[in-house]
Write a protein that holds these residues in place. Sequence first.
Motif, PDB file in Angstrom:
ATOM      1  N   TYR A 115       0.779  -1.233   0.000  1.00  0.00           N
ATOM      2  CA  TYR A 115       0.000   0.000   0.000  1.00  0.00           C
ATOM      3  C   TYR A 115       0.811   1.284   0.000  1.00  0.00           C
ATOM      4  CZ  TYR A 115      -3.781  -3.196   1.230  1.00  0.00           C
ATOM      5  OH  TYR A 115      -4.691  -4.226   1.223  1.00  0.00           O
ATOM      6  N   LEU A 116       2.086   1.239   0.365  1.00  0.00           N
ATOM      7  CA  LEU A 116       2.879   2.453   0.501  1.00  0.00           C
ATOM      8  C   LEU A 116       3.941   2.536  -0.591  1.00  0.00           C
ATOM      9  CD1 LEU A 116       3.300   2.478   4.388  1.00  0.00           C
ATOM     10  CD2 LEU A 116       1.639   3.746   2.994  1.00  0.00           C
ATOM     11  N   SER A 117       4.064   3.730  -1.199  1.00  0.00           N
ATOM     12  CA  SER A 117       5.003   3.947  -2.297  1.00  0.00           C
ATOM     13  C   SER A 117       6.021   5.003  -1.879  1.00  0.00           C
ATOM     14  CB  SER A 117       4.263   4.409  -3.552  1.00  0.00           C
ATOM     15  OG  SER A 117       3.279   3.471  -3.924  1.00  0.00           O
ATOM     16  N   PRO A 118       7.294   4.643  -1.804  1.00  0.00           N
ATOM     17  CA  PRO A 118       8.308   5.563  -1.269  1.00  0.00           C
ATOM     18  C   PRO A 118       8.402   6.898  -1.984  1.00  0.00           C
ATOM     19  CG  PRO A 118       9.184   3.335  -1.462  1.00  0.00           C
ATOM     20  CD  PRO A 118       7.855   3.323  -2.136  1.00  0.00           C
ATOM     21  N   LYS A 119       8.228   6.934  -3.294  1.00  0.00           N
ATOM     22  CA  LYS A 119       8.488   8.142  -4.073  1.00  0.00           C
ATOM     23  C   LYS A 119       7.259   9.005  -4.314  1.00  0.00           C
ATOM     24  CE  LYS A 119      12.782   7.044  -4.330  1.00  0.00           C
ATOM     25  NZ  LYS A 119      13.759   7.791  -3.482  1.00  0.00           N
ATOM     26  N   ILE A 120       6.106   8.627  -3.787  1.00  0.00           N
ATOM     27  CA  ILE A 120       4.887   9.406  -3.996  1.00  0.00           C
ATOM     28  C   ILE A 120       4.580  10.213  -2.738  1.00  0.00           C
ATOM     29  CG2 ILE A 120       2.407   9.301  -4.458  1.00  0.00           C
ATOM     30  CD1 ILE A 120       2.886   6.735  -6.002  1.00  0.00           C
ATOM     31  N   PRO A 121       4.526  11.543  -2.830  1.00  0.00           N
ATOM     32  CA  PRO A 121       4.192  12.337  -1.636  1.00  0.00           C
ATOM     33  C   PRO A 121       2.831  11.917  -1.086  1.00  0.00           C
ATOM     34  CG  PRO A 121       4.073  13.678  -3.631  1.00  0.00           C
ATOM     35  CD  PRO A 121       4.687  12.387  -4.030  1.00  0.00           C
ATOM     36  N   LEU A 142       5.034   3.400  10.031  1.00  0.00           N
ATOM     37  CA  LEU A 142       5.366   2.747   8.762  1.00  0.00           C
ATOM     38  C   LEU A 142       5.407   3.753   7.620  1.00  0.00           C
ATOM     39  CD1 LEU A 142       3.326  -0.532   9.206  1.00  0.00           C
ATOM     40  CD2 LEU A 142       5.802  -0.397   8.863  1.00  0.00           C
ATOM     41  N   VAL A 143       4.493   4.704   7.625  1.00  0.00           N
ATOM     42  CA  VAL A 143       4.527   5.750   6.597  1.00  0.00           C
ATOM     43  C   VAL A 143       5.813   6.571   6.733  1.00  0.00           C
ATOM     44  CG1 VAL A 143       3.423   7.879   5.822  1.00  0.00           C
ATOM     45  CG2 VAL A 143       2.033   5.858   6.293  1.00  0.00           C
ATOM     46  N   GLU A 144       6.183   6.898   7.952  1.00  0.00           N
ATOM     47  CA  GLU A 144       7.444   7.616   8.179  1.00  0.00           C
ATOM     48  C   GLU A 144       8.629   6.811   7.667  1.00  0.00           C
ATOM     49  OE1 GLU A 144       8.207  10.553   9.409  1.00  0.00           O
ATOM     50  OE2 GLU A 144       6.277  11.266  10.157  1.00  0.00           O
ATOM     51  N   GLN A 145       8.591   5.511   7.869  1.00  0.00           N
ATOM     52  CA  GLN A 145       9.708   4.643   7.496  1.00  0.00           C
ATOM     53  C   GLN A 145       9.804   4.429   5.988  1.00  0.00           C
ATOM     54  OE1 GLN A 145       9.602   0.840   9.492  1.00  0.00           O
ATOM     55  NE2 GLN A 145      11.264  -0.015   8.279  1.00  0.00           N
ATOM     56  N   LEU A 146       8.662   4.347   5.310  1.00  0.00           N
ATOM     57  CA  LEU A 146       8.652   3.888   3.921  1.00  0.00           C
ATOM     58  C   LEU A 146       8.409   4.984   2.888  1.00  0.00           C
ATOM     59  CD1 LEU A 146       6.678   0.531   4.303  1.00  0.00           C
ATOM     60  CD2 LEU A 146       9.148   0.865   4.137  1.00  0.00           C
ATOM     61  N   VAL A 147       7.898   6.150   3.296  1.00  0.00           N
ATOM     62  CA  VAL A 147       7.562   7.201   2.332  1.00  0.00           C
ATOM     63  C   VAL A 147       8.511   8.381   2.526  1.00  0.00           C
ATOM     64  CG1 VAL A 147       5.770   8.761   1.499  1.00  0.00           C
ATOM     65  CG2 VAL A 147       5.139   6.471   2.324  1.00  0.00           C
ATOM     66  N   ASP A 148       9.175   8.785   1.452  1.00  0.00           N
ATOM     67  CA  ASP A 148      10.184   9.837   1.546  1.00  0.00           C
ATOM     68  C   ASP A 148       9.588  11.199   1.905  1.00  0.00           C
ATOM     69  OD1 ASP A 148      12.010   7.909   0.792  1.00  0.00           O
ATOM     70  OD2 ASP A 148      11.985   8.469  -1.336  1.00  0.00           O
TER      71      ASP A 148
END
Length: 387
Positions: A115-121, A142-148
Amino acid sequence: MIASSIPAFEHERSTLLFSAEQLAQFGAQWTAKEISQQPKMWRQVSDEHRNKAGMSTWLSTILAKPQLRIILTGAGTSAYIGDALAAHLQQHLPLVTQRVEAISTTDLVSHPALYLSPKIPTLLISYGRSGNSPESMAAVALVEQLVDDCYHLAITCNGQGQLAQYCTDKPHCYLYKLPDETHDVSFAMTSSFTCMYLATLLIFSPNTEALNQICVMAETILSSHLAEIRAQAELACQRIVFLGGGPLKAIAQEAALKYLELTAGQIVSAFESPLGFRHGPKSLVDFNTQVLVMVSSGAYSRQYDVDLIKELKRDNKALSILTLSESQLLNTNVLEEVWLGLPFILWCQVLAIYKAIQLGVSPDNPCPTGQVNRVVQGVNLYPLNQG
């Protein structure tokens, strides 16, 4: 007419037709109060929203990102807010390249890579009555860890909860704190659900006229329809089905959960859309089954609701076929379903509390043995090894 096991009581100071003494006897004081306070709370949430000017400034920078992804998240009842509103909010984003999705914290925590994409704000909008559910903070982490490039908007009823504390004084976070009265004391979420739902509408698609109308509808339910709802609850059903299309499908899901929770699982509840109901779920209808159809306000969509209602009546198998529509409460068909969801769920909450009382279940604490709890317990959280 089936004899009622709920004592009749009418008084200008009664709540849901019961005296304070009766509600104490039933173990229903908090649930009754929190259901009944909702029109007042909706107006208060709207009034307080006008003072949140800092949120608009904070949010405008985020909404300028062309590829922005907004995730509406929560667990259980809180998750259904996103399910009901996601498609509506999508239509109100400033850029066509942006998107809104409803993904529960229970899904985000167990399968973050899906569900989480690192490069998408990403803006994570987290709903939490207490803000202390274990999955709430795990999803944020998890969002903090996986999303830039991530941001957090916490919509919560508890300023002292973990979710609120995390989102305080961080530039990439905003805390939207609702009035203290919305932090429901009772087991089941009622006013907390509708007020977090309303706050989201006020942020992304405010409509003063719609708000005024749904408050009138809710007040009409509480002043003129309680005896009718109580009569519905007195029917000796063993199953109940809630049906709604579009945003009302998620409202039907919440209604089914509320009924299941408040009756401590004694009555089996289900939900679907009117069109989806024929594709298998309709087989559960028998002479012990109540069906409640939430009718769409739009003329096009309403045709499908009416067709199913006629079909169920021709089948002549259900214990009762109930309808809930804007025209019943306001004599109009003008409101969008996302707004209708608020008075409709209030009706269903009242139906559930009456049924619980009839069954001898305490609505404030329907599961005293602790298999389920007001704030979820027993969840083990595991670190995500990106390697």
